[in-house]
Design an enzyme around this catalytic site. Structure first.
Site, PDB file in Angstrom:
ATOM      1  N   LYS A 146       0.855  -1.186   0.000  1.00  0.00           N
ATOM      2  CA  LYS A 146       0.000   0.000   0.000  1.00  0.00           C
ATOM      3  C   LYS A 146       0.883   1.226   0.000  1.00  0.00           C
ATOM      4  O   LYS A 146       1.946   1.247   0.641  1.00  0.00           O
ATOM      5  CB  LYS A 146      -0.916   0.024   1.240  1.00  0.00           C
ATOM      6  N   GLU A 199      -9.159  12.111  12.391  1.00  0.00           N
ATOM      7  CA  GLU A 199      -8.455  10.889  12.797  1.00  0.00           C
ATOM      8  C   GLU A 199      -7.602  11.084  14.049  1.00  0.00           C
ATOM      9  O   GLU A 199      -6.617  11.840  14.037  1.00  0.00           O
ATOM     10  CB  GLU A 199      -7.578  10.382  11.652  1.00  0.00           C
TER      11      GLU A 199
END
Length: 402
Positions: A146, A199
């Site tokens: 990723k 977040e």
């Protein structure tokens, strides 16, 4: 910078006492989270800057001099080897959750000029290159699994940006944490990082810690309730996004496990949202073996997570440096605070902009994994600009979205 000098800290917690507006001349830093407002005021002393590897030693020395009631706040950059920017303030004002948020003001600036770096088409090309790299390394044990690629908008106004007005607009969304933190000056111009991040990287209170990683996103459709619900449901079903999210959660659990007696996910994967985006999120809670460990040290161990970098972390960071057209500096780093007891909260530096006088550099990124659609990822980054574009009163026209 010199090591932290002693300031006599005071804490003002009276919810009825008047406060200067966050972002005004007295502000050093400000955080408006779902838990309330923390506002650093008055004189500030800099912590000696350095990389993540020296953070614990620098904090230990600083709090030994300044005392347990002192508060240090600021920003860690994306690059773990780069220098951070941290401050102690003379006064910390707090407001609990439920008290009034800053009142948004009228338009901040007009006549914006926008420069893309890159535009959506250029970003999609970078995504295709990243996918080619992952395909070529698919059989390697340490192959790239990723990578998070970002793009930027440089917005220039007709006058200096009003930070107090900007913070008030960012603080409107109760699902995010609005923040203002100072950055080192560049070319003699003062800079701050401003944003509304959804977040939580790491919060600590005594022996208890929590984290709320987000990975996997979809643009909300606030004008169409049915389409908005369908977008959220589609994200929750998406195998690609669930796989991307699992990579982040696994990394955080593996990183925090050696520090903890207990570490668990009370509710598992859940759909969460801000005013402009749907996200996949997982709440993580734990109990530390050593309650004296600082929230900043734990946040530094996690940072940067696969939510903003990739897996493997060092390899992803190298590819980011090669694929992006600019240095991230403090974007995709972490902003937050801690006190001399180690308690504090640190947030991922996303949905943000670097503000310097008349200029605002906005950032938005997306996680790229095998199966990612370059055009869809470009659209996602365009949607993620919305929080800052709205706060800056920049029209959400087709050109900016794309």
């Amino acid at each position: 910078m010199n090591m932290l000098t002693r300031l006599d800290p005071s804490v003002r917690a009276d919810a009825t006492a008047p406060l200067p507006p966050p972002g005004g001349r007295e502000t050093v830093f400000a955080f408006q989270s779902p838990q309330g407002l923390m506002h650093g005021l008055g004189a500030a002393a800099p912590l000696a800057s350095g990389p993540v590897a020296t953070l614990e030693a620098r904090l230990t020395a600083a709090f030994h001099a300044a005392g347990a009631d002192a508060v240090v706040a600021g920003a860690l950059p994306f690059d773990r080897e780069a220098a951070d920017c941290l401050w102690q303030v003379a006064q910390v004002a707090r407001r609990p959750a439920g008290t009034a948020r800053p009142v948004p003001r009228p338009a901040i600036c007009r006549n914006w000029q926008i420069h893309h770096q890159p535009d959506a088409a250029g970003y999609a090309r970078s995504v295709r290159r990243a996918l080619d790299i992952m395909a070529g390394e698919a059989s390697a044990p340490d192959g790239l699994r990723k990578v998070v690629l970002s793009r930027s908008l440089l917005a220039t106004a007709d006058r200096d940006i009003d930070l107090a007005a900007l913070f008030a607009r960012l603080a409107v969304d109760p699902a995010s944490t609005a923040f203002l933190v100072p950055l080192p000056p560049r070319d003699g111009v003062s800079r701050v990082m401003a944003g509304a991040t959804p977040e939580l990287l790491l919060a600590k209170n005594g022996a208890r810690i929590s984290s709320h990683p987000l990975a996997g996103s979809a643009r909300r459709r606030p004008g169409d309730l049915a389409a908005d619900a369908a977008a959220g449901a589609g994200l929750l079903r998406s195998r690609k996004d669930r796989r991307e999210h699992a990579i982040v959660v696994e990394f955080i659990l593996d990183t925090l496990a050696p520090w903890c007696r207990r570490l668990f996910r009370p509710q598992g994967l859940a759909l969460t949202s801000t005013a402009s985006m749907w996200h996949l999120g997982t709440g993580i809670e734990g109990e530390l073996k050593d309650p004296d460990v600082s929230a900043a040290v734990l946040a530094a161990a996690l940072h940067p997570t696969p939510a903003v970098c990739g897996v493997p972390r060092e390899k992803a960071a190298r590819h980011i440096a090669a694929l992006e057209e600019y240095g991230r500096d403090f974007y995709a780093g972490t902003v937050g605070w801690c006190d001399g007891r180690g308690d504090g909260a640190w947030y991922v530096t996303i949905r943000c902009a670097e503000i310097a006088g008349r200029q605002a550099r906005l950032f938005a990124g997306a996680g790229i994994v095998p199966g990612s659609d370059p055009l869809a990822e470009a659209e996602e980054t365009g949607a993620k600009f919305a929080a800052l574009l709205n706060a800056l009163d920049i029209p959400l026209d087709h050109e900016v979205r794309r």
